[in-house]
Design a protein around this motif. Structure first.
Motif, mmCIF file in Angstrom:
data_model
loop_
_atom_site.group_PDB
_atom_site.id
_atom_site.type_symbol
_atom_site.label_atom_id
_atom_site.label_comp_id
_atom_site.label_asym_id
_atom_site.label_seq_id
_atom_site.Cartn_x
_atom_site.Cartn_y
_atom_site.Cartn_z
ATOM 1 N N UNK A 139 -1.682 2.628 -2.866
ATOM 2 C CA UNK A 139 -0.255 2.578 -2.576
ATOM 3 C C UNK A 139 0.163 1.119 -2.382
ATOM 4 N N UNK A 140 0.889 0.592 -3.338
ATOM 5 C CA UNK A 140 1.395 -0.787 -3.287
ATOM 6 C C UNK A 140 0.328 -1.796 -2.860
ATOM 7 N N UNK A 192 -3.559 14.807 -9.157
ATOM 8 C CA UNK A 192 -4.195 14.483 -7.879
ATOM 9 C C UNK A 192 -3.267 14.832 -6.735
ATOM 10 N N UNK A 193 -3.843 15.194 -5.621
ATOM 11 C CA UNK A 193 -3.019 15.647 -4.509
ATOM 12 C C UNK A 193 -2.415 14.479 -3.737
ATOM 13 N N UNK A 197 -14.112 8.301 -1.168
ATOM 14 C CA UNK A 197 -12.915 8.801 -1.829
ATOM 15 C C UNK A 197 -11.650 8.050 -1.485
ATOM 16 N N UNK A 198 -11.768 6.910 -0.780
ATOM 17 C CA UNK A 198 -10.568 6.185 -0.384
ATOM 18 C C UNK A 198 -9.927 5.457 -1.564
ATOM 19 N N UNK A 215 -7.327 2.423 3.267
ATOM 20 C CA UNK A 215 -7.357 3.584 4.162
ATOM 21 C C UNK A 215 -7.077 4.864 3.384
ATOM 22 N N UNK A 216 -7.078 5.976 4.108
ATOM 23 C CA UNK A 216 -6.988 7.269 3.427
ATOM 24 C C UNK A 216 -5.617 7.509 2.796
ATOM 25 N N UNK A 217 -4.636 6.679 3.132
ATOM 26 C CA UNK A 217 -3.313 6.844 2.515
ATOM 27 C C UNK A 217 -3.130 5.907 1.327
ATOM 28 N N UNK A 218 -4.180 5.124 1.017
ATOM 29 C CA UNK A 218 -4.091 4.230 -0.135
ATOM 30 C C UNK A 218 -3.532 2.859 0.187
ATOM 31 N N UNK A 219 -3.272 2.603 1.456
ATOM 32 C CA UNK A 219 -2.777 1.276 1.838
ATOM 33 C C UNK A 219 -3.969 0.332 1.982
#
Lengths: 269, 382
Positions: free
Chosen positions: A31-32, A25-26, A50-51, A224-228
């Motif tokens: 994320x945590x 995956x890109x 896709x979030x 969010x889109x960064x996985x937070x």
């Protein structure tokens, strides 16, 4: 006061620092991410397409293994639990789909007894009683002789929920239970979910509609889109800036007196 | 029956508005009508009713399934008795028989009838299991390349002049490698569509046919070629009791294991994730089913070579009669598969001056049926 009471309640899910990236995956999907879910609590998970809403659900269900961090279910790490042990506590209501064979709704709901059965067993009279009781409580016993493929989307969603109830779980994970449903059925499903929390089930639901999170109340988490993940009480966490941010659209929350709550609208259309 | 009608007419629940409600009532009324015994179904109806009193099974579906299976089984037994008697040389099995008649019966007819019933049952059961665990109603032992794979295994064993037990083992190894390959192709292409699995089966089946062709090319034309060709063609003409006895124990063990676990085929047919969320160790359980079904396929191939269409057509026919629930479906597939292949084999014995290869008849029946099946399921195939 209610906060005080909740701290005494049994912790069902506890995720600590969960990170997840799909192989090749890109980007990092989660994320945590940390969360705590107690008995009778409801957590609505929001996020753009896709979030990672479904990914989070799949990690909790043990379908995916987090790269980092741990997820505990009733005090035990899900990594060390067998599928059967997880299924004994967690029921998963997947998105609507069509199975390959047109099982009768009654048989389909009865499959929820699988976690309680040994390899050479199949459901008996006792299991059938439990299933028909659930169907009756949900008011859908008339469906039990009909084919799962023939019934409408709303009815199918209910059959899926009935199957989860028959599993007699502590927590139910819903993957977009309102997707593909018409307005009335969306409302009925949400109503049913709210009833389930008052019966003591812990519930996690992913949704594309911030209004649903507002209607259900309880906790809300936004990925969010960064996985937070940001989380808190629904009324506090859902702000205009935050929603506009994650959906990249101008979104307003407007208080409507008649119904005594805020609703989510898109003004510049 | 009455009680159930009552339930149907009771409160329709909260999910429907009035119009929908009416539609459902209409539908339900037609369903009720359908359930009332027509003249022809009267026997069936009373059989089901009586079964209730005798065995106290108070669930309509289970009852219907059990009765259907008992009827299938009874038909199968009668048919077996009948088929033992008929043929170019007719035997009166209930009357007095000469020594030659008895030899004929025990040495030729009985093995042949048993083999036809067994192969039909094994292929249908295997087909139903593959369809269930791959959640794909379009597959069967032949379409997944498993039968051809088993054939290649058997051919290799014949080429090396191995004994019967090794032919069986090699057939199994051939079958299991074929099914593994077939499963790897959709995985490598990251596609889980129904059609992809069927295409993968065609690829593997095609490759296996080539390998088989090569083996025939290098086989000794005097001895080996004939027996390999016989495997490939599919026939019950040369079945003897000994070869049956080599194969049956394994196959019966596999069949019993499958039947004991039949409910779990339902669960596996929901798909990998859902089955796991219902507490199934998907890899292990699916593996057990695939191995058992492949043992059955390989056993059938060992007895009679590749016989097409049975494993595809019979499970579907059964699903139409008893519904998709595998607890009822799997036993009925065994019985109906036996009935079907026994009838077809007896027909090949009777039709024409020389015996017709059995695959010709199964193909004539199976191919149009498959086309009809595709037509019926056109909306669900993507």
């Amino acid at each position: 006061m209610t906060e005080q009471m909740n701290t005494d309640e049994k912790i069902i899910y506890e995720a600590k620092d969960v990170s997840f990236t799909y192989p090749k995956g890109r980007r990092q999907i989660l994320d945590s991410v940390s969360l705590v879910l107690k008995k009778g609590e409801i957590l609505s998970v929001l996020g753009a397409n896709g979030a990672g809403k479904t990914t989070l659900l799949n990690c909790m269900a043990g379908l995916l293994k987090p790269d980092h961090g741990s997820i505990e279910l009733c005090g035990r790490n899900t990594k060390e639990m067998t599928a059967k042990e997880i299924a004994g506590k967690t029921a998963y209501v997947p998105q609507l789909h069509t199975p390959a064979f047109d099982y009768k709704v009654g048989d389909f709901v009865l499959m929820g007894r699988a976690p309680k059965k040994g390899t050479f067993e199949s459901p008996g009279e006792e299991d059938k009683k439990i299933a028909s009781k659930v169907l009756k409580e949900m008011g859908i016993e008339h469906l039990s002789d009909r084919s799962y493929i023939e019934i409408s989307g709303g009815e199918r969603q209910q059959a899926l929920i009935a199957r989860a109830m028959v599993q007699e779980p502590e927590v139910i994970l819903f993957d977009e239970p309102t997707a593909h449903l018409d307005f009335g059925n969306q409302h009925r499903v949400l109503d049913m979910i709210r009833k389930m929390t008052s019966e003591g089930f812990a519930i996690v639901i992913t949704t594309h509609n911030p209004d649903h999170a507002l209607m259900l109340g309880g906790k809300t988490a936004i990925i969010d889109s960064k996985g937070k993940m940001t989380q808190g009480k629904a009324s506090e966490i859902l702000t205009e800036e935050r929603l506009s941010g994650i959906y990249d659209t101008d979104i307003r929350l407007i208080y409507i007196e008649e119904i005594d709550r805020k609703v989510c609208v898109m003004p510049d259309f | 029956m009455k009680k159930q009608f009552f339930l149907w007419k009771a409160d329709t629940g909260w999910l429907f508005d009035k119009e929908e409600d009416l539609g459902i009532k209409k539908k339900r009324e037609t369903q009720e009508k359908r359930r009332e015994p027509a003249d022809g179904g009267l026997f069936y109806y009373y059989a089901i009713q009586n079964f209730y009193f005798v065995y106290n099974v108070n669930d309509m579906d289970t009852r219907k399934g059990l009765v259907t299976n008992i009827i299938f089984f009874a038909v199968l037994l009668c048919l077996m008795a009948l088929c033992l008697g008929v043929g170019k040389y007719s035997l009166n099995i209930f009357g007095e028989m000469s020594d030659m008649d008895i030899n004929m019966l025990l040495g030729v007819r009985l093995p042949r009838v048993l083999a036809a019933v067994f192969v039909g049952a094994a292929l249908s059961l295997a087909g139903a299991v593959y369809q269930g665990v791959f959640k794909n109603p379009l597959v069967s032992p032949e379409f997944l390349g498993i039968s051809t794979g088993a054939c290649v295994g058997a051919a290799v064993a014949i080429l090396m002049s191995f004994s019967a037990i090794f032919i069986q083992a090699f057939a199994f190894l051939g079958g299991i490698s074929a099914v593994t390959l077939t499963l790897l192709i959709p995985k490598a292409l990251k596609s889980s569509s129904n059609i992809m699995l069927v295409l993968a089966g065609i690829i593997v089946g095609g490759a296996m046919s080539s390998v088989l062709g090569f083996i025939k090319y290098i086989a000794d034309p005097e001895t080996q070629l004939a027996s390999i060709t016989y495997w490939q063609m599919g026939s019950f003409a040369y079945v003897d009791m000994n070869s049956l006895l080599y194969v049956l124990p394994f196959a019966i063990a596999a069949a019993f294991l499958i039947l004991a676990m039949s409910w779990w085929v339902d669960i596996l047919s929901l798909g990998e994730n859902e089955a796991q969320m219902l507490g199934v160790s998907v890899g292990v359980m699916r593996g057990v089913f695939i191995v058992c079904a492949t043992v059955l396929t390989a056993s059938a191939v060992c007895i009679a070579g590749t016989i097409g269409w049975v494993g595809l057509v019979i499970p579907h026919l059964c699903r139409m009669i008893v519904g998709p629930a595998n607890r009822v479906l799997l036993p009925s597939a065994c019985f109906l598969g036996g009935i079907f292949l026994l009838t077809v084999d007896t027909a090949t014995r009777l039709i024409g001056p020389a015996e017709m290869p059995i695959s010709i008849l199964t193909g004539i029946i199976g191919a149009p049926f498959y086309a009809w099946l595709l037509y019926r399921q056109r909306s669900r195939l993507r």
